[in-house]
Design a protein around this motif. Sequence first.
Motif, PDB file in Angstrom:
ATOM      1  N   ASN A   1      -5.942  -7.187  -8.312  1.00 56.04           N
ATOM      2  CA  ASN A   1      -4.616  -6.621  -8.078  1.00 56.04           C
ATOM      3  C   ASN A   1      -4.731  -5.144  -7.714  1.00 56.04           C
ATOM      4  OD1 ASN A   1      -3.867  -8.876 -10.416  1.00 56.04           O
ATOM      5  ND2 ASN A   1      -2.324  -8.679  -8.821  1.00 56.04           N
ATOM      6  N   LYS A   2      -3.810  -4.712  -6.889  1.00 53.00           N
ATOM      7  CA  LYS A   2      -3.787  -3.320  -6.452  1.00 53.00           C
ATOM      8  C   LYS A   2      -3.225  -2.421  -7.544  1.00 53.00           C
ATOM      9  CE  LYS A   2      -2.101  -0.380  -2.665  1.00 53.00           C
ATOM     10  NZ  LYS A   2      -1.345  -0.362  -1.380  1.00 53.00           N
ATOM     11  N   ILE A   3      -3.823  -1.228  -7.692  1.00 51.02           N
ATOM     12  CA  ILE A   3      -3.380  -0.229  -8.667  1.00 51.02           C
ATOM     13  C   ILE A   3      -2.473   0.770  -7.965  1.00 51.02           C
ATOM     14  CG2 ILE A   3      -4.118   1.511 -10.334  1.00 51.02           C
ATOM     15  CD1 ILE A   3      -6.946   0.185 -10.177  1.00 51.02           C
ATOM     16  N   VAL A   4      -1.239   0.905  -8.450  1.00 49.36           N
ATOM     17  CA  VAL A   4      -0.323   1.904  -7.884  1.00 49.36           C
ATOM     18  C   VAL A   4       0.122   2.889  -8.970  1.00 49.36           C
ATOM     19  CG1 VAL A   4       0.454   0.438  -5.999  1.00 49.36           C
ATOM     20  CG2 VAL A   4       1.661   0.343  -8.182  1.00 49.36           C
ATOM     21  N   ASP A   5      -0.617   2.949 -10.051  1.00 47.80           N
ATOM     22  CA  ASP A   5      -0.317   3.862 -11.150  1.00 47.80           C
ATOM     23  C   ASP A   5      -0.361   5.306 -10.654  1.00 47.80           C
ATOM     24  OD1 ASP A   5      -0.810   3.939 -14.544  1.00 47.80           O
ATOM     25  OD2 ASP A   5      -1.209   5.740 -13.388  1.00 47.80           O
ATOM     26  N   TRP A   6       0.681   6.090 -10.975  1.00 47.96           N
ATOM     27  CA  TRP A   6       0.727   7.467 -10.474  1.00 47.96           C
ATOM     28  C   TRP A   6      -0.371   8.329 -11.085  1.00 47.96           C
ATOM     29  CZ3 TRP A   6       1.305  11.614 -13.702  1.00 47.96           C
ATOM     30  CH2 TRP A   6       1.809  11.370 -14.983  1.00 47.96           C
ATOM     31  N   GLU A   7      -0.829   7.983 -12.301  1.00 46.01           N
ATOM     32  CA  GLU A   7      -1.914   8.751 -12.914  1.00 46.01           C
ATOM     33  C   GLU A   7      -3.217   8.579 -12.137  1.00 46.01           C
ATOM     34  OE1 GLU A   7      -1.264   9.400 -17.583  1.00 46.01           O
ATOM     35  OE2 GLU A   7      -1.644   7.319 -17.034  1.00 46.01           O
ATOM     36  N   ALA A   8      -3.452   7.393 -11.599  1.00 45.20           N
ATOM     37  CA  ALA A   8      -4.642   7.183 -10.779  1.00 45.20           C
ATOM     38  C   ALA A   8      -4.572   8.022  -9.507  1.00 45.20           C
ATOM     39  CB  ALA A   8      -4.787   5.698 -10.435  1.00 45.20           C
ATOM     40  N   CYS A   9      -3.379   8.109  -8.940  1.00 45.62           N
ATOM     41  CA  CYS A   9      -3.200   8.946  -7.740  1.00 45.62           C
ATOM     42  C   CYS A   9      -3.409  10.416  -8.070  1.00 45.62           C
ATOM     43  CB  CYS A   9      -1.817   8.713  -7.149  1.00 45.62           C
ATOM     44  SG  CYS A   9      -1.535   7.034  -6.557  1.00 45.62           S
ATOM     45  N   ALA A  10      -2.878  10.860  -9.225  1.00 46.44           N
ATOM     46  CA  ALA A  10      -3.063  12.244  -9.647  1.00 46.44           C
ATOM     47  C   ALA A  10      -4.536  12.532  -9.917  1.00 46.44           C
ATOM     48  CB  ALA A  10      -2.222  12.522 -10.889  1.00 46.44           C
ATOM     49  N   LEU A  11      -5.245  11.550 -10.483  1.00 51.53           N
ATOM     50  CA  LEU A  11      -6.676  11.724 -10.737  1.00 51.53           C
ATOM     51  C   LEU A  11      -7.432  11.876  -9.419  1.00 51.53           C
ATOM     52  CD1 LEU A  11      -9.079  11.691 -12.723  1.00 51.53           C
ATOM     53  CD2 LEU A  11      -9.130   9.196 -12.442  1.00 51.53           C
ATOM     54  N   TYR A  12      -7.066  11.071  -8.420  1.00 52.03           N
ATOM     55  CA  TYR A  12      -7.707  11.200  -7.107  1.00 52.03           C
ATOM     56  C   TYR A  12      -7.519  12.622  -6.559  1.00 52.03           C
ATOM     57  CZ  TYR A  12      -7.968  11.190  -2.035  1.00 52.03           C
ATOM     58  OH  TYR A  12      -8.244  11.535  -0.736  1.00 52.03           O
ATOM     59  N   ARG A  13      -6.292  13.128  -6.600  1.00 52.36           N
ATOM     60  CA  ARG A  13      -6.027  14.464  -6.061  1.00 52.36           C
ATOM     61  C   ARG A  13      -6.826  15.528  -6.815  1.00 52.36           C
ATOM     62  NH1 ARG A  13      -0.482  12.423  -6.006  1.00 52.36           N
ATOM     63  NH2 ARG A  13       0.169  12.054  -3.848  1.00 52.36           N
ATOM     64  N   LYS A  14      -6.920  15.388  -8.130  1.00 49.02           N
ATOM     65  CA  LYS A  14      -7.663  16.355  -8.940  1.00 49.02           C
ATOM     66  C   LYS A  14      -9.147  16.326  -8.606  1.00 49.02           C
ATOM     67  CE  LYS A  14      -8.986  17.200 -13.766  1.00 49.02           C
ATOM     68  NZ  LYS A  14      -8.813  16.762 -15.182  1.00 49.02           N
ATOM     69  N   LEU A  15      -9.718  15.121  -8.511  1.00 52.06           N
ATOM     70  CA  LEU A  15     -11.159  14.998  -8.309  1.00 52.06           C
ATOM     71  C   LEU A  15     -11.587  15.365  -6.896  1.00 52.06           C
ATOM     72  CD1 LEU A  15     -11.925  11.754 -10.350  1.00 52.06           C
ATOM     73  CD2 LEU A  15     -12.342  14.133 -10.994  1.00 52.06           C
ATOM     74  N   ILE A  16     -10.751  15.054  -5.909  1.00 48.43           N
ATOM     75  CA  ILE A  16     -11.149  15.429  -4.547  1.00 48.43           C
ATOM     76  C   ILE A  16     -11.075  16.946  -4.367  1.00 48.43           C
ATOM     77  CG2 ILE A  16      -8.903  15.276  -3.357  1.00 48.43           C
ATOM     78  CD1 ILE A  16     -10.510  13.771  -1.108  1.00 48.43           C
ATOM     79  N   ALA A  17     -10.174  17.598  -5.121  1.00 49.45           N
ATOM     80  CA  ALA A  17     -10.124  19.059  -5.085  1.00 49.45           C
ATOM     81  C   ALA A  17     -11.355  19.658  -5.774  1.00 49.45           C
ATOM     82  CB  ALA A  17      -8.849  19.552  -5.763  1.00 49.45           C
ATOM     83  N   GLN A  18     -11.837  18.988  -6.821  1.00 48.69           N
ATOM     84  CA  GLN A  18     -12.985  19.503  -7.574  1.00 48.69           C
ATOM     85  C   GLN A  18     -14.318  19.183  -6.904  1.00 48.69           C
ATOM     86  OE1 GLN A  18     -12.510  17.717 -11.446  1.00 48.69           O
ATOM     87  NE2 GLN A  18     -11.168  19.354 -12.190  1.00 48.69           N
ATOM     88  N   HIS A  19     -14.430  17.960  -6.351  1.00 50.48           N
ATOM     89  CA  HIS A  19     -15.734  17.473  -5.891  1.00 50.48           C
ATOM     90  C   HIS A  19     -15.827  17.241  -4.385  1.00 50.48           C
ATOM     91  CE1 HIS A  19     -16.908  16.831 -10.087  1.00 50.48           C
ATOM     92  NE2 HIS A  19     -15.722  16.267 -10.267  1.00 50.48           N
ATOM     93  N   GLY A  20     -14.703  17.322  -3.677  1.00 48.12           N
ATOM     94  CA  GLY A  20     -14.730  17.124  -2.241  1.00 48.12           C
ATOM     95  C   GLY A  20     -14.783  15.662  -1.845  1.00 48.12           C
ATOM     96  N   PRO A  21     -14.684  15.376  -0.533  1.00 42.86           N
ATOM     97  CA  PRO A  21     -14.604  13.986  -0.052  1.00 42.86           C
ATOM     98  C   PRO A  21     -15.861  13.171  -0.296  1.00 42.86           C
ATOM     99  CG  PRO A  21     -14.783  15.533   1.780  1.00 42.86           C
ATOM    100  CD  PRO A  21     -14.555  16.355   0.560  1.00 42.86           C
ATOM    101  N   GLN A  22     -16.989  13.804  -0.579  1.00 39.81           N
ATOM    102  CA  GLN A  22     -18.228  13.056  -0.807  1.00 39.81           C
ATOM    103  C   GLN A  22     -18.520  12.836  -2.291  1.00 39.81           C
ATOM    104  OE1 GLN A  22     -19.636  11.805   1.905  1.00 39.81           O
ATOM    105  NE2 GLN A  22     -18.096  12.930   3.094  1.00 39.81           N
ATOM    106  N   GLY A  23     -17.824  13.560  -3.169  1.00 35.34           N
ATOM    107  CA  GLY A  23     -18.216  13.502  -4.578  1.00 35.34           C
ATOM    108  C   GLY A  23     -17.176  12.985  -5.542  1.00 35.34           C
ATOM    109  N   TRP A  24     -15.989  12.634  -5.060  1.00 35.70           N
ATOM    110  CA  TRP A  24     -14.915  12.273  -5.986  1.00 35.70           C
ATOM    111  C   TRP A  24     -15.037  10.860  -6.541  1.00 35.70           C
ATOM    112  CZ3 TRP A  24     -11.547   8.177  -5.149  1.00 35.70           C
ATOM    113  CH2 TRP A  24     -11.552   7.626  -3.873  1.00 35.70           C
ATOM    114  N   GLN A  25     -15.700   9.951  -5.796  1.00 34.65           N
ATOM    115  CA  GLN A  25     -15.673   8.546  -6.191  1.00 34.65           C
ATOM    116  C   GLN A  25     -16.420   8.272  -7.493  1.00 34.65           C
ATOM    117  OE1 GLN A  25     -16.072   5.203  -3.692  1.00 34.65           O
ATOM    118  NE2 GLN A  25     -15.180   6.168  -1.874  1.00 34.65           N
ATOM    119  N   ALA A  26     -17.552   8.940  -7.723  1.00 36.48           N
ATOM    120  CA  ALA A  26     -18.345   8.662  -8.926  1.00 36.48           C
ATOM    121  C   ALA A  26     -17.538   8.965 -10.203  1.00 36.48           C
ATOM    122  CB  ALA A  26     -19.662   9.435  -8.903  1.00 36.48           C
TER     123      ALA A  26
END
Length: 242
Positions: A171-196
């Motif tokens: 099932n697809k995740i549309v939780d707003w906290e997951a979206c906020a986490l993505y924005r936080k991590l891509i700002a911290q780690h960039g497009p190559q480092g946020w996924q881990a």
Amino acid sequence: MAGMEETGRLIRLYPVPFRFLTEEQKFRKWQWINARIEKTKDDHRPESHRIYVDDLERQEPLSTRQGWLERRQAIQSIPIFSSFDDLEGARVEQDISLGLLRPKKLVELEINPTKEKGWTQEELDKLMQLQKQGELFQETRSSVRVLQKIPFDFHYHYECETPAGPQIYKNKIVDWEACALYRKLIAQHGPQGWQAPFRDKLIRQMGETDLLFLMGNMHRHRHQWLIVSLIYPPKEPQQALF
């Protein structure tokens, strides 16, 4: 926005013009609010209601102390499904469109780029219309801002126990906290480092909790379910047996 009433009945409030609320009205997850609502006329799902935010009031957020005692007590009257099949069966038989599901275990987090990196014209028109509806509550606000679209789709693969044995669901995740986490991590780690670190949070850390999915189906496609919120109380201590 999905939530619950004090009776334990799950409810959907729509639309919630959150960015148009005053600072005194903006509420958080796990916070009771008082607000006027009415059943929507164009959405026949039984839980769907329209909210009027002009006199919305907040109460104190529920505490996480004592192993989420207050929060556990708040949701203890809500039925929890142990299988996606049981949830879908309740939709067919009882017409529910919201429900709590406890997966047996998380299997995989699938991350894929969205088909459209930006909003489609149809999505943009709908987004702008919803934001304009917020001005009905506060007519002095004339600016309508466009939200950033998350350029990835997130899906959980998870296991449930069924009469036929363990089954894997997606099932697809549309939780707003997951979206906020993505924005936080891509700002911290960039497009190559946020996924881990993103995967570590949603798979390893979530897997160590008593994880629940708040599931909601789609208005025009009732058989399609989304994970609209993640609820992750700590696991209760195991009692020793003698």
